[in-house]
Scaffold this motif. Structure first.
Motif, mmCIF file in Angstrom:
data_model
loop_
_atom_site.group_PDB
_atom_site.id
_atom_site.type_symbol
_atom_site.label_atom_id
_atom_site.label_comp_id
_atom_site.label_asym_id
_atom_site.label_seq_id
_atom_site.Cartn_x
_atom_site.Cartn_y
_atom_site.Cartn_z
ATOM 1 N N ILE A 118 52.968 21.373 130.685
ATOM 2 C CA ILE A 118 53.089 20.435 131.791
ATOM 3 C C ILE A 118 54.260 20.893 132.639
ATOM 4 O O ILE A 118 55.414 20.859 132.184
ATOM 5 N N ALA A 119 53.996 21.358 133.834
ATOM 6 C CA ALA A 119 55.077 21.766 134.736
ATOM 7 C C ALA A 119 55.924 20.545 135.083
ATOM 8 O O ALA A 119 55.392 19.464 135.349
ATOM 9 N N GLY A 120 57.234 20.720 135.048
ATOM 10 C CA GLY A 120 58.116 19.593 135.348
ATOM 11 C C GLY A 120 58.168 18.565 134.239
ATOM 12 O O GLY A 120 58.504 17.405 134.486
ATOM 13 N N PHE A 121 57.850 18.973 133.015
ATOM 14 C CA PHE A 121 57.800 18.018 131.901
ATOM 15 C C PHE A 121 59.133 17.281 131.724
ATOM 16 O O PHE A 121 59.152 16.083 131.444
ATOM 17 N N ILE A 182 55.553 17.319 142.087
ATOM 18 C CA ILE A 182 54.952 18.443 141.358
ATOM 19 C C ILE A 182 53.447 18.337 141.545
ATOM 20 O O ILE A 182 52.773 17.563 140.854
ATOM 21 N N PRO A 183 52.872 19.070 142.488
ATOM 22 C CA PRO A 183 51.464 18.862 142.845
ATOM 23 C C PRO A 183 50.461 19.369 141.815
ATOM 24 O O PRO A 183 49.326 18.913 141.790
ATOM 25 N N ALA A 184 50.861 20.313 140.963
ATOM 26 C CA ALA A 184 49.910 20.902 140.008
ATOM 27 C C ALA A 184 50.560 20.999 138.630
ATOM 28 O O ALA A 184 50.936 22.085 138.179
ATOM 29 N N PRO A 185 50.701 19.884 137.938
ATOM 30 C CA PRO A 185 51.468 19.901 136.688
ATOM 31 C C PRO A 185 50.724 20.386 135.449
ATOM 32 O O PRO A 185 51.358 20.812 134.484
ATOM 33 N N MET A 186 49.404 20.302 135.439
ATOM 34 C CA MET A 186 48.692 20.487 134.165
ATOM 35 C C MET A 186 48.082 21.877 134.021
ATOM 36 O O MET A 186 47.372 22.361 134.912
ATOM 37 N N GLN A 187 48.374 22.498 132.900
ATOM 38 C CA GLN A 187 47.761 23.765 132.497
ATOM 39 C C GLN A 187 47.420 23.623 131.015
ATOM 40 O O GLN A 187 48.305 23.416 130.181
ATOM 41 N N MET A 188 46.112 23.706 130.695
ATOM 42 C CA MET A 188 45.783 23.441 129.293
ATOM 43 C C MET A 188 44.464 24.055 128.849
ATOM 44 O O MET A 188 43.500 24.136 129.592
ATOM 45 N N THR A 189 44.478 24.526 127.602
ATOM 46 C CA THR A 189 43.282 24.539 126.761
ATOM 47 C C THR A 189 43.640 23.691 125.555
ATOM 48 O O THR A 189 44.732 23.825 124.985
ATOM 49 N N VAL A 190 42.748 22.806 125.175
ATOM 50 C CA VAL A 190 43.012 21.842 124.110
ATOM 51 C C VAL A 190 41.830 21.831 123.149
ATOM 52 O O VAL A 190 40.675 21.906 123.577
ATOM 53 N N ALA A 191 42.138 21.741 121.857
ATOM 54 C CA ALA A 191 41.117 21.492 120.847
ATOM 55 C C ALA A 191 41.471 20.214 120.103
ATOM 56 O O ALA A 191 42.646 19.983 119.787
ATOM 57 N N VAL A 192 40.473 19.399 119.830
ATOM 58 C CA VAL A 192 40.682 18.160 119.086
ATOM 59 C C VAL A 192 39.476 17.940 118.174
ATOM 60 O O VAL A 192 38.341 18.283 118.532
ATOM 61 N N THR A 193 39.731 17.416 116.967
ATOM 62 C CA THR A 193 38.644 17.176 116.027
ATOM 63 C C THR A 193 38.955 15.976 115.140
ATOM 64 O O THR A 193 40.121 15.628 114.932
ATOM 65 N N ASN A 194 37.874 15.370 114.630
ATOM 66 C CA ASN A 194 37.999 14.309 113.624
ATOM 67 C C ASN A 194 37.486 14.780 112.267
ATOM 68 O O ASN A 194 37.292 13.991 111.360
ATOM 69 N N GLY A 195 37.241 16.073 112.146
ATOM 70 C CA GLY A 195 36.758 16.646 110.902
ATOM 71 C C GLY A 195 35.266 16.890 110.859
ATOM 72 O O GLY A 195 34.784 17.644 110.017
#
Length: 279
Positions: A118-121, A182-195
């Motif tokens: 997150i830019a400017g976190f 901060i006009p473009a704060p988000m840069q992400m690849t995310v993985a999420v699981t519940n199993g």
């Protein structure tokens, strides 16, 4: 940034996923080809499920040293099997190198890991923290933007509807960023699981998102490469999602499109557009 791997499918020894591929995640900890940094040595973590234990929460191992020379990781990998594995090697974007800042993060039966920032976190951190449910906030252990993203998504209903919760989390980060210039704060690849189900997201507020790939269906790969022994050992439902390909087998890897997310579940693999939402 970081590199990560998510596996869902036939239970395999972790060694087969972490060490044996030509360009394995362990190799990437020293020789990443597609990340911002070549070396990812600011800690690592693995998380896996073992349904036979009767426990539906994932086991987590996290260390602050590099993955490439960790003897405990190598020992575990040769003895543990799982149908769902998260593995992450870290290159810090400014927060401390400490165990609680290593991925994956866990809450109940859920796991989360992230590559990006997150830019400017620092400027936004207080406001984003205040948006986390007071009950959930007590479970935050570290100082990273990645873990805070997880708890914001949990606040927005991750356990009921992961795509909507992640979209609301990103929408909040972008709105807060704009309020701070901060006009473009988000840069992400995310993985999420519940199993049982795996969700993977690729998104950037502006420009190109961090790299992300998914493996081709096993039945298709068997037809292309009947000589590949590993393909005879896993089911058609087995799937990998990775920051960068683990090898150069022709036809094995597909780039996840920009601004999209995928769902991996037995009998259901699908890709969808990803659009941030206002909470």
């Amino acid at each position: 940034m970081c590199r990560w791997l998510a596996y869902s499918g036939t239970p395999l020894l972790l060694d087969m996923l972490l060490y044996q591929p030509k360009h394995s995640l362990i190799d990437q900890s020293l020789h990443a080809r597609m990340g911002v940094e070549t070396t990812n040595g600011d800690g690592f973590g693995i998380g896996w499920y073992a349904p036979e234990s009767g426990n539906d929460t994932p086991a987590i191992m996290r260390e602050i040293g590099p993955a490439w020379n960790n003897r405990n990781l190598h020992e575990i990998a040769q003895h543990v099997k799982s149908h769902m594995l998260f593995a992450h090697i870290r290159a810090s974007t400014g927060t401390a190198v400490q165990q609680t800042n290593c991925h994956p993060f866990r809450h109940g039966r859920w796991m989360w890991m992230h590559n990006g920032s997150i830019a400017g976190f620092h400027e936004m951190r207080r406001e984003l923290c205040l948006a986390v449910s007071p009950i959930l906030f007590l479970d935050i252990e570290g100082t990273t933007d990645s873990e805070l993203m997880f708890f914001l998504a949990l606040t927005f209903g991750l356990e009921d509807d992961p795509p909507t919760a992640v979209a609301k989390m990103v929408g909040l980060v972008e709105r807060t960023g704009r309020e701070h210039g901060i006009p473009a704060p988000m840069q992400m690849t995310v993985a999420v699981t519940n199993g049982t189900t795996l969700w993977a997201f690729r998104y950037a507020s502006e420009g190109t998102a961090r790299s992300l790939f998914y493996s081709t269906r096993v039945d298709s790969l068997r037809a292309l490469h009947p000589e590949a022994t590993i393909l005879q050992e896993v089911s058609d439902e087995s799937r990998l999602v990775v920051s960068e390909p683990l090898g150069d087998l022709p036809g094995a890897w597909n780039e996840v499109p920009e601004h999209s997310y995928g769902i991996v579940h037995e009998g259901q693999d699908s890709l969808h557009p990803f659009v941030p939402l206002t909470a």
